[in-house]
Design a protein around this motif. Structure first.
Motif, PDB file in Angstrom:
ATOM      1  N   HIS A 215       1.338 -45.427  -2.110  1.00  0.00           N
ATOM      2  CA  HIS A 215       0.367 -46.438  -2.505  1.00  0.00           C
ATOM      3  C   HIS A 215      -0.965 -45.781  -2.833  1.00  0.00           C
ATOM      4  N   THR A 216      -1.699 -46.392  -3.771  1.00  0.00           N
ATOM      5  CA  THR A 216      -2.946 -45.811  -4.281  1.00  0.00           C
ATOM      6  C   THR A 216      -4.097 -46.786  -4.089  1.00  0.00           C
ATOM      7  N   PRO A 217      -5.264 -46.305  -3.632  1.00  0.00           N
ATOM      8  CA  PRO A 217      -6.433 -47.194  -3.529  1.00  0.00           C
ATOM      9  C   PRO A 217      -6.999 -47.506  -4.918  1.00  0.00           C
ATOM     10  N   PHE A 218      -7.777 -48.582  -5.002  1.00  0.00           N
ATOM     11  CA  PHE A 218      -8.349 -49.007  -6.279  1.00  0.00           C
ATOM     12  C   PHE A 218      -9.764 -49.505  -6.041  1.00  0.00           C
TER      13      PHE A 218
ATOM     14  N   ARG B 243      -3.494 -39.689  -2.135  1.00  0.00           N
ATOM     15  CA  ARG B 243      -3.464 -40.423  -3.411  1.00  0.00           C
ATOM     16  C   ARG B 243      -4.888 -40.824  -3.731  1.00  0.00           C
ATOM     17  N   GLU B 244      -5.295 -40.641  -4.996  1.00  0.00           N
ATOM     18  CA  GLU B 244      -6.681 -40.895  -5.399  1.00  0.00           C
ATOM     19  C   GLU B 244      -6.775 -42.101  -6.303  1.00  0.00           C
ATOM     20  N   SER B 245      -7.911 -42.818  -6.186  1.00  0.00           N
ATOM     21  CA  SER B 245      -8.189 -43.898  -7.128  1.00  0.00           C
ATOM     22  C   SER B 245      -8.656 -43.320  -8.449  1.00  0.00           C
ATOM     23  N   PHE B 246      -8.730 -44.143  -9.470  1.00  0.00           N
ATOM     24  CA  PHE B 246      -9.354 -43.714 -10.720  1.00  0.00           C
ATOM     25  C   PHE B 246     -10.851 -43.531 -10.485  1.00  0.00           C
ATOM     26  N   PRO B 247     -11.516 -42.595 -11.206  1.00  0.00           N
ATOM     27  CA  PRO B 247     -12.959 -42.410 -11.003  1.00  0.00           C
ATOM     28  C   PRO B 247     -13.754 -43.626 -11.475  1.00  0.00           C
ATOM     29  N   LYS B 248     -14.825 -43.913 -10.757  1.00  0.00           N
ATOM     30  CA  LYS B 248     -15.711 -45.017 -11.092  1.00  0.00           C
ATOM     31  C   LYS B 248     -17.102 -44.466 -11.349  1.00  0.00           C
TER      32      LYS B 248
ATOM     33  N   ILE C  71     -12.072 -42.957  -4.320  1.00  0.00           N
ATOM     34  CA  ILE C  71     -11.621 -43.170  -2.961  1.00  0.00           C
ATOM     35  C   ILE C  71     -10.272 -42.462  -2.821  1.00  0.00           C
ATOM     36  N   VAL C  72     -10.172 -41.593  -1.808  1.00  0.00           N
ATOM     37  CA  VAL C  72      -8.957 -40.820  -1.583  1.00  0.00           C
ATOM     38  C   VAL C  72      -8.271 -41.343  -0.327  1.00  0.00           C
ATOM     39  N   ALA C  73      -7.006 -41.765  -0.457  1.00  0.00           N
ATOM     40  CA  ALA C  73      -6.203 -42.178   0.700  1.00  0.00           C
ATOM     41  C   ALA C  73      -5.482 -40.948   1.237  1.00  0.00           C
ATOM     42  N   VAL C  74      -5.604 -40.693   2.549  1.00  0.00           N
ATOM     43  CA  VAL C  74      -4.984 -39.537   3.198  1.00  0.00           C
ATOM     44  C   VAL C  74      -3.876 -40.041   4.117  1.00  0.00           C
ATOM     45  N   GLY C  75      -2.639 -39.576   3.872  1.00  0.00           N
ATOM     46  CA  GLY C  75      -1.498 -40.022   4.653  1.00  0.00           C
ATOM     47  C   GLY C  75      -1.408 -39.352   6.003  1.00  0.00           C
ATOM     48  N   ASN C  76      -0.504 -39.861   6.854  1.00  0.00           N
ATOM     49  CA  ASN C  76      -0.304 -39.295   8.183  1.00  0.00           C
ATOM     50  C   ASN C  76       0.178 -37.850   8.134  1.00  0.00           C
ATOM     51  N   ASN C  77       0.903 -37.506   7.050  1.00  0.00           N
ATOM     52  CA  ASN C  77       1.424 -36.129   6.939  1.00  0.00           C
ATOM     53  C   ASN C  77       0.534 -35.240   6.075  1.00  0.00           C
ATOM     54  N   GLY C  78      -0.660 -35.717   5.734  1.00  0.00           N
ATOM     55  CA  GLY C  78      -1.593 -34.904   4.959  1.00  0.00           C
ATOM     56  C   GLY C  78      -1.549 -35.152   3.471  1.00  0.00           C
TER      57      GLY C  78
END
Length: 699
Positions: free
Chosen positions: A319-322, A399-404, A389-396
């Motif tokens: 999943h990716t942040p937005f 996933r990054e959002s598009f730049p704003k 905004i960068v989402a960091v998973g439990n295993n490292g």
């Protein structure tokens, strides 16, 4: 007997058949039949490897074998006048007999492949009804090509296989101080000896070189897999295959991977890759695995290990942040985002990263943002900001959002462009440059031009240009010799800077000046004096004098470059008696040259006074009917004597020329009862002349 359907061979055919078949059928027909050889030094011996270039040559070589000849060319770096020749094998070297391959082929797939190519049963190709002999010939030719390619491929992968195939030899009789020329040729009968060209290689034990380390070895770790790759092009001439080793205890111990060594099976004809790749599976994620590789040369020698590559398998986030909104205020702003609720269980945290450009390097601004937060304050905003905004998973995994892009209010213009300079070439092409602006929100420049400094400037750029250079063209065939430019900078809010200082450029001068005109010259006492009328062109700057010796093929020599107002030159460097050509041209302020004027031909003379000839006397002998003249002259550098003669009441004319070592002459060309006048003169090497010495004699 070796069967063509044995398990190892079927495996290799399935793996290699398509690639090798395509190569053989396309290339082999255009290659000249010859032996190609390579060699290397290992300890106190020299290893030789070779092969032939066509299937037909391979077929002949297997039948007749190879002859290896060694010539000792040098000893202790001294070239021998007569090389020492030695046949290294008593009988031609051929592939091992079929039965000697059996045990070897059972333990080595490459040996099985080579044996199949050499001794396997025929590959029969069934023909459709109505087929004729031509198709049969084509099919047989294809089979030979495949066997040839398989045999050479297998020999390249294993030096022992090459020795069994009659394609390798080890020379143990070499000496440390000698260098050898090895010649390998097919032992063809006399009537066929020119069908296959021999090959050779030159080296000695002193030529031993270490094998290189594999370069650019990298690993990309993914979900329970790793993609290993390295640069195989720069190592192509050293290695034919590679061993890959793996460590599961952080590099303490390594084990060779099953399925290795690995080899390059072929290259694409268009856009070939420089890299070789291998994919390995990982038993689990989040565990450190280490890899290293080493190459194996065509002689079976293993090279050094590469650098170790380590990493962990990572299961990527799904999943990716937005980023949804940015609200600005006087302190900065608030950035908001969304993230799917079903991905929360795999999420560890968020972090905020920033860059000056959408594709630039993003740096972390805020780390360890709670996975339950959906907004964050942003401060210290610059003119232009790009946030992710960068989402960091439990295993490292991330996933990054598009730049704003976030851009606060801005009314500050960029800095004024400075260091404006430029040139105009002879075709009227203008090249301008200036110092590049460094503002983060910088957009570009507009360039303006005018023919007069007091005129209104015209914009030359349709839109702002990002670079600090500009190319323009101007008409150089006009009376106005100058052109003017200025530059203005703009930011992304289109705030304009002040204009730069005005740059004044001179249009190039393409009309050469008029040439000077020679008016007079004088040669005397070893000096040549020349006068002229200088060029009348307004931009004429100097007059250049050139000289060369007449009748001698040599370039013109520049003697002097003189200011335009000077119109006289004295040359004191000429050699007396020689004849020179003199010319001149004009150079203007732009460096343009006029055509050189028609050369003057001037002989360097030395007309300084010389003493007359002493004791010029005459004696009349009427019995033998002659007049004997005698003279004496002690000056040096005399070239010759000239005698003039005249009867009474007549003008003297040149009568005789004598060499310098002559001092008397008997004249028998006489008339009785006639009065004669004789005059003599010395001619010097410099061209100077002595005064005439005169005597009168009655005969």
């Amino acid at each position: 007997m070796i069967k063509k359907k044995s398990t190892p061979i079927i495996f290799m055919l399935l793996m290699l058949g398509i690639t090798i078949k395509t190569y053989a059928q396309k290339e082999i027909g255009n290659i000249k039949a010859e032996v190609k050889a390579i060699a290397t030094v290992s300890e106190n011996k020299i290893l030789l490897r070779w092969g032939v270039t066509t299937p037909t040559a391979w077929k002949y070589a297997n039948k007749y074998g190879y002859i290896i000849e060694r010539k000792t060319i040098a000893v202790d770096k001294e070239i021998l006048t007569k090389p020492v020749i030695k046949q290294l094998i008593p009988i031609p070297l051929k592939p091992y007999p079929m039965m000697e391959w059996k045990e070897f082929s059972e333990e080595n797939n490459y040996a099985a492949l080579a044996a199949q190519a050499l001794y396997g049963e025929e590959f029969d190709v069934e023909m459709n009804e109505g087929g004729d002999g031509l198709l049969s010939i084509i099919n047989k030719a294809q089979v030979i090509e495949q066997r040839f390619t398989f045999a050479l491929y297998a020999a390249d992968q294993d030096f022992k296989v090459a020795k069994f195939s009659g394609l390798a030899f080890v020379d143990n009789t070499v000496k440390p101080t000698e260098r050898y020329l090895y010649t390998i040729r097919v032992a063809l009968p006399e009537e066929k000896k020119d069908l296959i060209k021999a090959g050779g290689v030159y080296l000695g034990l002193l030529d031993k070189k270490t094998l290189p380390e594999p370069q650019e070895f990298v690993g990309v770790f993914k979900d329970k897999t790793v993609i290993l790759s390295w640069n195989q092009v720069i190592l192509k001439k050293y290695y034919t295959n590679y061993i890959i080793e793996k460590s599961e205890d952080e590099g303490k111990t390594f084990k060779k991977l099953r399925g290795t060594p690995v080899a390059t099976l072929g290259e694409k004809e268009k856009n070939p890759s420089n890299r070789m790749m291998y994919i390995d599976s990982l038993s689990q994620n989040n565990k450190t695995y280490s890899y290293r590789i080493k190459g194996i040369s065509p002689f079976g020698i293993e090279g050094p290990y590469s650098k170790i590559v380590s990493g962990k398998g990572i299961k990527p986030l799904t999943h990716t942040p937005f980023i949804t909104d940015v609200k600005l205020n006087s302190q900065g702003g608030v950035l908001s985002w969304e993230f799917p609720s079903e991905g929360i269980r795999t999420l560890s945290k968020f972090k905020l990263v920033r860059s000056n450009t959408p594709k630039g390097k993003f740096l972390t601004v805020i780390d360890n943002i709670s996975k339950n937060k959906r907004s964050i304050k942003i401060e210290n905003l610059q003119a232009i900001n790009y946030y992710k905004i960068v989402a960091v998973g439990n295993n490292g995994g991330t996933r990054e959002s598009f730049p704003k892009m976030v851009q606060p209010d801005d009314s500050t213009p960029p800095a004024v462009p400075t260091m404006l300079n430029g040139t105009i070439d002879s075709l009227g092409v203008v090249r301008l440059q200036w110092k590049q602006n460094t503002e983060i929100d910088f957009l570009g420049y507009r360039v303006f031009k005018a023919n007069l400094k007091t005129d209104e400037f015209t914009q030359m750029t349709f839109e702002p240009i990002p670079n600090s250079t500009f190319i323009d063209t101007v008409n150089i065939k006009i009376l106005n010799k100058k052109i003017y430019y200025k530059v203005q900078a703009f930011d992304k809010r289109y705030n304009p800077s002040e204009f730069s200082e005005v740059l004044e450029l001179n249009r190039p001068d393409i009309v050469p000046p008029t040439a000077p005109v020679f008016t007079s010259f004088k040669s005397d006492k070893g000096r040549v004096e020349i006068e002229w009328i200088s060029s009348t062109s307004n931009d004429a700057q100097s007059t250049v004098i050139y000289r060369k010796e007449k009748g001698v093929k040599e370039p013109w020599q520049m003697l002097k470059s003189l200011p335009l107002l000077q119109n006289k030159f004295i040359d004191e460097t000429g050699i007396v008696g020689k004849t020179y050509l003199y010319t001149a041209l004009t150079i203007d302020e732009s460096g343009l040259e006029s055509e050189p004027i028609v050369p003057l031909k001037i002989t360097v003379l030395d007309n300084s006074p010389k003493p007359s000839i002493e004791k010029f006397t005459g004696y009349v002998n009427r019995e033998e009917r002659y007049i004997e003249l005698k003279w004496n002259y002690k000056e040096t550098k005399v070239k010759e004597f000239v005698l003039y003669k005249a009867e009474e009441e007549k003008k003297p004319t040149m009568y005789k020329v004598f060499k310098v070592d002559t001092n008397k002459f008997k004249d028998r060309n006489l008339l009785i009862n006639t009065k004669y006048t004789f005059l003599i003169q010395a001619i010097f090497e410099s061209g100077a002349k002595s005064p005439l010495n005169k005597i009168e004699i009655n005969y």
